[in-house]
Design a protein around this motif. Structure first.
Motif, PDB file in Angstrom:
ATOM      1  N   PRO A 679       0.829  -1.214   0.000  1.00 39.78           N
ATOM      2  CA  PRO A 679       0.000   0.000   0.000  1.00 39.78           C
ATOM      3  C   PRO A 679       0.865   1.267   0.000  1.00 39.78           C
ATOM      4  N   LEU A 680       0.197   2.379  -0.502  1.00 34.76           N
ATOM      5  CA  LEU A 680       0.844   3.693  -0.502  1.00 34.76           C
ATOM      6  C   LEU A 680      -0.026   4.673   0.269  1.00 34.76           C
ATOM      7  N   GLU A 681       0.651   5.539   1.005  1.00 36.96           N
ATOM      8  CA  GLU A 681      -0.051   6.580   1.739  1.00 36.96           C
ATOM      9  C   GLU A 681       0.654   7.909   1.492  1.00 36.96           C
ATOM     10  N   ASN A 682      -0.049   8.967   1.838  1.00 36.32           N
ATOM     11  CA  ASN A 682       0.527  10.303   1.674  1.00 36.32           C
ATOM     12  C   ASN A 682       1.868  10.386   2.390  1.00 36.32           C
ATOM     13  N   GLY A 683       2.870  10.937   1.694  1.00 36.14           N
ATOM     14  CA  GLY A 683       4.189  11.148   2.284  1.00 36.14           C
ATOM     15  C   GLY A 683       5.173  10.036   2.033  1.00 36.14           C
ATOM     16  N   ASP A 684       4.704   8.915   1.514  1.00 40.91           N
ATOM     17  CA  ASP A 684       5.637   7.817   1.223  1.00 40.91           C
ATOM     18  C   ASP A 684       6.652   8.264   0.180  1.00 40.91           C
ATOM     19  N   GLU A 685       7.923   7.682   0.366  1.00 37.75           N
ATOM     20  CA  GLU A 685       8.978   7.919  -0.615  1.00 37.75           C
ATOM     21  C   GLU A 685       9.227   6.623  -1.353  1.00 37.75           C
ATOM     22  N   LEU A 686       9.219   6.722  -2.679  1.00 38.29           N
ATOM     23  CA  LEU A 686       9.313   5.507  -3.482  1.00 38.29           C
ATOM     24  C   LEU A 686      10.399   5.692  -4.546  1.00 38.29           C
ATOM     25  N   GLU A 687      11.243   4.640  -4.668  1.00 39.80           N
ATOM     26  CA  GLU A 687      12.253   4.632  -5.711  1.00 39.80           C
ATOM     27  C   GLU A 687      11.993   3.421  -6.594  1.00 39.80           C
ATOM     28  N   VAL A 688      11.900   3.663  -7.905  1.00 37.30           N
ATOM     29  CA  VAL A 688      11.615   2.583  -8.854  1.00 37.30           C
ATOM     30  C   VAL A 688      12.667   2.653  -9.957  1.00 37.30           C
ATOM     31  N   ALA A 689      13.288   1.504 -10.268  1.00 35.76           N
ATOM     32  CA  ALA A 689      14.292   1.443 -11.339  1.00 35.76           C
ATOM     33  C   ALA A 689      14.051   0.186 -12.158  1.00 35.76           C
ATOM     34  N   PHE A 690      14.289   0.319 -13.517  1.00 35.04           N
ATOM     35  CA  PHE A 690      14.082  -0.804 -14.431  1.00 35.04           C
ATOM     36  C   PHE A 690      15.385  -1.127 -15.167  1.00 35.04           C
ATOM     37  N   GLU A 691      15.613  -2.400 -15.407  1.00 41.49           N
ATOM     38  CA  GLU A 691      16.706  -2.843 -16.279  1.00 41.49           C
ATOM     39  C   GLU A 691      16.037  -3.524 -17.475  1.00 41.49           C
ATOM     40  N   PHE A 692      16.346  -2.998 -18.661  1.00 42.98           N
ATOM     41  CA  PHE A 692      15.657  -3.483 -19.850  1.00 42.98           C
ATOM     42  C   PHE A 692      16.487  -4.542 -20.569  1.00 42.98           C
ATOM     43  N   LYS A 693      15.811  -5.432 -21.254  1.00 43.22           N
ATOM     44  CA  LYS A 693      16.477  -6.440 -22.071  1.00 43.22           C
ATOM     45  C   LYS A 693      17.223  -5.765 -23.213  1.00 43.22           C
ATOM     46  N   THR A 694      18.343  -6.389 -23.633  1.00 47.08           N
ATOM     47  CA  THR A 694      19.108  -5.853 -24.761  1.00 47.08           C
ATOM     48  C   THR A 694      18.987  -6.805 -25.924  1.00 47.08           C
ATOM     49  N   PRO A 695      19.236  -6.322 -27.186  1.00 44.93           N
ATOM     50  CA  PRO A 695      19.126  -7.197 -28.360  1.00 44.93           C
ATOM     51  C   PRO A 695      20.096  -8.370 -28.294  1.00 44.93           C
ATOM     52  N   GLU A 696      21.301  -8.181 -27.642  1.00 45.34           N
ATOM     53  CA  GLU A 696      22.292  -9.257 -27.588  1.00 45.34           C
ATOM     54  C   GLU A 696      21.817 -10.425 -26.763  1.00 45.34           C
ATOM     55  N   SER A 697      20.917 -10.136 -25.838  1.00 44.65           N
ATOM     56  CA  SER A 697      20.463 -11.217 -24.954  1.00 44.65           C
ATOM     57  C   SER A 697      19.588 -12.217 -25.675  1.00 44.65           C
ATOM     58  N   GLY A 698      19.122 -11.784 -26.869  1.00 45.87           N
ATOM     59  CA  GLY A 698      18.232 -12.666 -27.624  1.00 45.87           C
ATOM     60  C   GLY A 698      16.881 -12.780 -27.026  1.00 45.87           C
ATOM     61  N   MET A 699      16.586 -11.960 -26.069  1.00 48.57           N
ATOM     62  CA  MET A 699      15.289 -12.013 -25.403  1.00 48.57           C
ATOM     63  C   MET A 699      14.455 -10.795 -25.828  1.00 48.57           C
ATOM     64  N   GLU A 700      13.175 -11.000 -25.831  1.00 53.47           N
ATOM     65  CA  GLU A 700      12.268  -9.889 -26.170  1.00 53.47           C
ATOM     66  C   GLU A 700      11.611  -9.386 -24.904  1.00 53.47           C
TER      67      GLU A 700
END
Length: 700
Positions: A679-700
């Motif tokens: 859950p989220l409430e007023n005043g919460d601090e949130l950090e979100v980070a993504f690592e994306f697939k690369t073409p070399e990985s052969g994954m989509e």
């Protein structure tokens, strides 16, 4: 064959004339007689009986010699009594699409009325000639069909005393004659000596008779003026009478013969015989001739405004020596341009062999005008059964000129224009003209005609009643210009009428105007124009939770040039704008009934307010998404969503991320690892980070 009669102060001349196949006047016979004693003075008949006896003798002699019966006659009136007056009038014609003949007629009548302001009593208007038309200061030959701001006309109106005509009619009636052609002596002389093609020249014609010296002026193709000097041959005769103590007849003999003789023997009133030399006569008459020519020159300058190009002298009174010389001197002209005109060079056939002197110019002119029907005044026409005696010199009269001569108020036959309205618009006067009248119906001898048609001797004229023009009427929208609105889609233009201040009161609808109203225009807000144009939008009706609603499905965009206008912009009456109708149906997400839930957090170091719908929407009993477009007739129902609030997954909508391309992610809430369902409430601090697939990985 026509009987032409010239009743002069000293002599009466009767001619029988006709026109041959070559259209030349032929003089078949001539009888010339002097009056008994002095039956006429200064061109006016003073003794009707004596004049009638002379005319009867001439008539009977011509009848006897030519075996004809004379019952009709062409005569002329003396210029001694002709009065001319100049009149001018102007009119504002800016409100008319073009100048009509009725407008010109009314303008000319106003000029005639101007000319008659100071005329003497018992004078009879005999017609007028237009001297000049002007439109906006420029000369025009005719005004009909033109358009401008200010039209003007200048006329010369002519008048004669009633007794002149009555005396002439009395004479011819006594000898069993009927006048079929009546003109003026100066007109007769001009017509035979100055044909129309010569009238482009500035010519002064001086007809010197026994009692008067008549003057006519030609210029610019027309006869522009007439005048008279009450001095002529009799004054010269009287000077000889006084100098040598002779009776009038003997003095006349001396005047006519002294130039051809060095000496004349005469008997004076004391019955003593004496010899008079040519030099003595010239000495006696020089002062009188000098005075007569000085007066004639002065009158020519008065009528013409300058010295003419040529002066032609006719009449027996000018045949004495010195006349041409002294007249040229007083006019400041070369003697070669002032000349006694004789019949010698006139284009006519003289079968009598007697017509040689300048005294025959006027009788020839009377015959010529009668044969050519020029310069005539008719004996009589009838108007609505009433006989009208026409006196004039034009030779061709319109119906309304006849009405003018008959003493009628011609404006009653032209009708009265409707009254105009004069209002004030933004400080400037505006004239709204009444309708033009419809002129009275006219018939000439039973045939439809107009007030401007020409009439002839004996015509029967019937004139009805004119229809007055309607008074002007106008409304507010007639004078306050609308805002013109042009559709960008179709190009069609519609008008929006703004309100105005009428006599200090705000008026937002069309209103009738009255004379003297004061109008002030005011700018109009674009918002009002937009509301006006919104009537062209599609209107839809729907209900929300059983509450009826009505809205326009779209919006109106308004432009001035390239600039889009907002509701608070103002435009002035008369401006032109462009507009576009943008059709757009409202979405359920825009309904005010949809409650919104929100939470304020710090996301990756930035403050973010996250919202989401707090209600579900059913349309026509079907659950719809927030972007559903409401249509006409929809029944909408909303339901508040029961929820535990926001969770971490609600934040992911803020990222433009395709989950299929995410290799890994990291979520920290308030410094601790967290999952999507936390859950989220007023005043919460949130950090979100993504690592994306690369073409070399052969994954989509």
């Amino acid at each position: 064959m026509i009987f032409a009669l010239d009743i002069g102060t000293r002599k009466v001349a009767g001619l029988l004339v006709s026109m041959n196949e070559q259209e030349k006047m032929v003089v078949h016979d001539l009888v010339l007689m002097e009056h008994e004693h002095r039956a006429m003075l200064d061109g006016q008949i003073h003794d009707v009986e004596k004049v009638a006896r002379t005319v009867r003798a001439i008539k009977e002699e011509l009848e006897r010699r030519n075996n004809v019966k004379l019952d009709k006659v062409a005569v002329a009136l003396a210029g001694r009594f002709l009065k001319t007056y100049i009149g001018e009038a102007s009119a504002d014609v800016s409100g008319y699409s073009e100048i009509t003949s009725d407008i010109v007629t009314r303008l000319e009548l106003d000029a005639v009325a101007d000319a008659t302001k100071n005329i003497e009593p018992h004078m009879y208007c005999v017609g007028y000639s237009v001297l000049r038309y002007e439109l906006d200061g420029s000369w025009f030959k005719r005004l009909e069909g033109l358009k401008g701001e200010k039209a003007s006309v200048k006329v010369v109106s002519t008048f004669l005393p009633n007794q002149v005509v009555e005396a002439m009619l009395a004479v011819v009636k006594r000898v069993g004659l009927v006048i079929t052609h009546l003109t003026l002596e100066p007109i007769a002389a001009v017509n035979v000596t100055v044909p129309e093609d010569l009238r482009i020249l500035n010519i002064a014609l001086v007809d010197v008779g026994a009692g008067t010296s008549d003057i006519a002026i030609s210029k610019d193709g027309t006869i522009v003026a007439y005048g008279m000097v009450p001095l002529a041959g009799d004054e010269i005769t009287e000077a000889i009478t006084r100098k040598f103590l002779l009776d009038f007849q003997t003095a006349e003999y001396v005047k006519r013969n002294f130039s051809n003789h060095e000496k004349l023997k005469v008997r004076n009133i004391l019955d003593k015989e004496r010899e008079i030399t040519k030099e003595e006569v010239l000495s006696a008459i020089r002062p009188v001739i000098d005075e007569i020519t000085k007066r004639i020159a002065s009158e020519i300058f008065e009528l013409n405004g300058e010295r003419p190009q040529v002066v032609m002298i006719v009449g027996g009174g000018a045949k004495v020596p010195l006349f041409e010389e002294l007249l040229a001197k007083h006019l400041g002209m070369e003697p070669d341009y002032v000349s006694l005109k004789t019949p010698r060079n006139l284009d006519f056939v003289d079968q009598t062999g007697l017509i040689t002197g300048s005294e025959f110019i006027t009788p020839l002119g009377i015959g010529y005008t009668a044969l050519t029907r020029t310069g005539a005044v008719f004996e009589q026409v009838t108007v609505n059964g009433e006989p009208i005696q026409l006196i004039g010199f034009k030779g061709a009269y319109t119906v309304w000129e006849v009405l003018l001569q008959s003493g009628r108020d011609v404006t009653t036959f032209l009708g009265r224009p409707g009254r105009s309205l004069v209002i004030e618009l933004d400080g400037q006067p505006v004239v709204i003209r009444g309708q033009l009248p419809v002129a009275a119906p006219v018939k000439i001898n039973g045939k439809d005609a107009t007030l401007r048609d020409i009439v002839h001797h004996g015509d029967n004229i019937e004139v009805g009643e004119a229809i007055n023009g309607k008074d002007a009427s106008a409304s507010l929208y007639d004078v306050v210009p609308p805002v013109r609105l042009k559709s960008l889609e179709s190009g069609q233009i519609i008008e929006y009428h703004p309100g105005a201040i009428l006599n200090g009161r705000e008026v937002n609808a069309n209103a009738s105007l009255n004379d003297g109203d004061v109008i002030k225009t005011v700018p109009v807000k674009v918002k009002k124009i937009r509301e006006f144009l919104s009537n062209d939008l599609v209107k839809i009706e729907y209900s929300v939770n059983n509450v009826y609603r009505e809205v326009y499905a779209g919006e109106v965009k308004i432009f001035k040039g390239e600039l889009e206008l907002s509701d608070e912009n103002s435009v002035a009456p008369g401006e032109e704008l462009e507009y576009a109708i943008i059709v757009r149906y409202p979405k359920v997400s825009e309904l005010p009934e949809l409650e919104k839930m929100s939470v304020l957090i710090k996301l990756n170091g930035e403050q973010k307010l996250i919202t989401k719908d707090g209600a579900l929407v059913w349309v026509n009993d079907r659950l719809v998404p927030p972007d559903y477009e409401i249509r006409d007739g929809d029944k909408i129902r909303t339901q508040v969503v029961e929820s535990n609030g926001f969770i971490v997954a609600d934040v992911l909508a803020l990222f433009n991320v395709d989950i299929k391309n995410v290799k890994s992610y990291r979520i920290i809430k308030n410094g601790q690892p967290a999952g999507f369902t936390d859950p989220l409430e007023n005043g919460d601090e949130l950090e979100v980070a993504f690592e994306f697939k690369t073409p070399e990985s052969g994954m989509e």
